[in-house]
Write a protein that holds these residues in place. Structure first.
Motif, PDB file in Angstrom:
ATOM      1  N   ARG A  93      77.330   1.234  39.394  1.00  0.00           N
ATOM      2  CA  ARG A  93      77.576   1.858  38.332  1.00  0.00           C
ATOM      3  C   ARG A  93      76.269   1.991  37.531  1.00  0.00           C
ATOM      4  N   LYS A  95      73.607   1.226  35.251  1.00  0.00           N
ATOM      5  CA  LYS A  95      73.353   0.054  33.950  1.00  0.00           C
ATOM      6  C   LYS A  95      72.643   0.319  32.788  1.00  0.00           C
ATOM      7  N   GLU A 140      67.038  -6.613  38.877  1.00  0.00           N
ATOM      8  CA  GLU A 140      68.536  -6.452  38.330  1.00  0.00           C
ATOM      9  C   GLU A 140      69.198  -5.297  38.435  1.00  0.00           C
ATOM     10  N   GLY A 141      68.315  -4.142  38.865  1.00  0.00           N
ATOM     11  CA  GLY A 141      68.869  -2.744  39.052  1.00  0.00           C
ATOM     12  C   GLY A 141      67.996  -1.927  40.114  1.00  0.00           C
ATOM     13  N   GLU A 156      73.547  -0.580  39.456  1.00  0.00           N
ATOM     14  CA  GLU A 156      73.849  -1.935  39.727  1.00  0.00           C
ATOM     15  C   GLU A 156      74.932  -2.038  40.201  1.00  0.00           C
ATOM     16  N   LYS A 161      74.603  -9.713  41.356  1.00  0.00           N
ATOM     17  CA  LYS A 161      72.940  -9.793  40.851  1.00  0.00           C
ATOM     18  C   LYS A 161      72.298  -9.263  41.743  1.00  0.00           C
TER      19      LYS A 161
END
Length: 338
Positions: A93, A95, A140-141, A156, A161
């Protein structure tokens, strides 16, 4: 006159309906255009039958589903790794959308190091193509860019994570299945287990009925056991070959010729009902590391606590296998009697 007014009213009404329909259609198309560059997801992974992974400086990797099983080249693919890819394709999806001032640099980076993902359906028709770029600074992405688009997105995976790039960043051999035996017990006709350094424990067991077996020692010097066979024990033993997994491939081990020239600890010859024969030769890893000065003390301690084998197969692959994952197949001749 009245008739003409009625006709005019009908024409105006029809015109309004057509105009309203066109406006709705244009609105839908405009909305589709606005969302097409972020449509990375495939809701039903079953519609995906090929995944082509391409990088600028590497040979493309093609994953293909045949009869419900994923392959990479001629080998079975690691199902866990394929599932990770499919999960990202289904669930990833947005982020956040990168700021305009960063877009140029992101696209440049995607052009340099991007991984192109092409998805094909059952008819081998390409139905989705996008690029997986680098991870964000905080890991994180990951930057995604749809083929033909100039708008990147940071994606993400929900509740997980970390960046998504490494999930697709693999050479072909890294995607090979680590299972080296996946044969159901009922598909096995016979098993011969030879212990070259422990001949009294070598045996040949063969299926002679639905749940009946015969058992003989491999070497004529072994004294035959007069007790009755335990067919249930033998049937359970055959099932041990349904899932035998390795830790890694050792095809590029620089000492491979030396390993193959040594006397194995055990040699398994498994004959299937269709006549196919699989040969597995197990060599204790410690036999090749005694006196080694390249292995640290910690690694030696680890090897002694987690005993490993080099396993050489007759289909051309050599594996590194932990003994704890295959210990149940190392049985002796007298194990199968009541």
């Amino acid at each position: 006159m009245k008739r003409n007014l009625i006709l005019l009213g009908i024409i105006l009404l029809l015109g309004g309906v057509i105009y309203y329909g066109m406006q709705r259609s244009n609105a839908k198309n405009k909305y589709a255009d606005l969302t097409a560059d972020r449509a990375f997801n495939v809701e039903d992974p079953e519609t995906i039958h090929q995944i082509k992974i391409s990088r600028r400086t590497r040979k493309p990797v093609l994953l293909e589903k045949k009869d419900g099983i994923w392959y990479v080249g001629e080998k079975r693919a690691n199902q866990h790794m394929v599932n990770n890819m499919l999960q990202v394709i289904r669930l990833a999806r947005i982020k956040f959308i990168p700021p305009n001032q960063a877009v140029k640099n992101i696209i440049r980076e995607v052009n340099q190091v991007g991984i192109q993902i092409d998805l094909y359906d059952k008819s081998a028709e390409l139905f989705k193509s996008f690029f997986v770029g680098g991870n964000t600074h905080d890991e994180e992405g990951t930057y995604f860019l749809m083929q033909g688009s100039i708008q990147p997105y940071v994606m993400e995976r929900p509740f997980v994570k970390g960046g998504l790039r490494d999930i697709f960043l693999h050479e072909e051999f890294e995607l090979w299945d680590l299972y080296y035996m996946l044969e159901k017990g009922e598909n096995i006709k016979s098993i011969t287990v030879d212990y070259p350094k422990d001949k009294k424990n070598a045996f040949h067991v063969e299926r002679v009925g639905d749940k009946e077996f015969s058992l003989e020692p491999v070497y004529p010097t072994t004294v035959k056991i007069p007790r009755k066979l335990n067919n249930n024990t033998i049937e359970a033993y055959f099932s041990e070959f349904e899932k035998l997994s390795s830790e890694a491939y050792e095809n590029d081990n620089p000492r491979l010729e030396e390993i193959k020239a040594a006397i194995p600890f055990a040699i398994f010859t498994i004959t299937l009902n269709d006549g196919t024969e699989k040969v597995l030769k197990y060599y204790p890893v410690l036999d090749f590391l005694q006196g080694s000065i390249t292995l640290g003390q910690l690694e030696m301690i680890n090897l002694k606590h987690i005993e490993r084998f080099f396993m050489d197969s007759n289909w051309g692959d050599t594996y590194l296998v932990q003994k704890r994952l295959c210990k149940e197949i190392f049985k002796g001749y007298n194990y199968f009697f009541r």
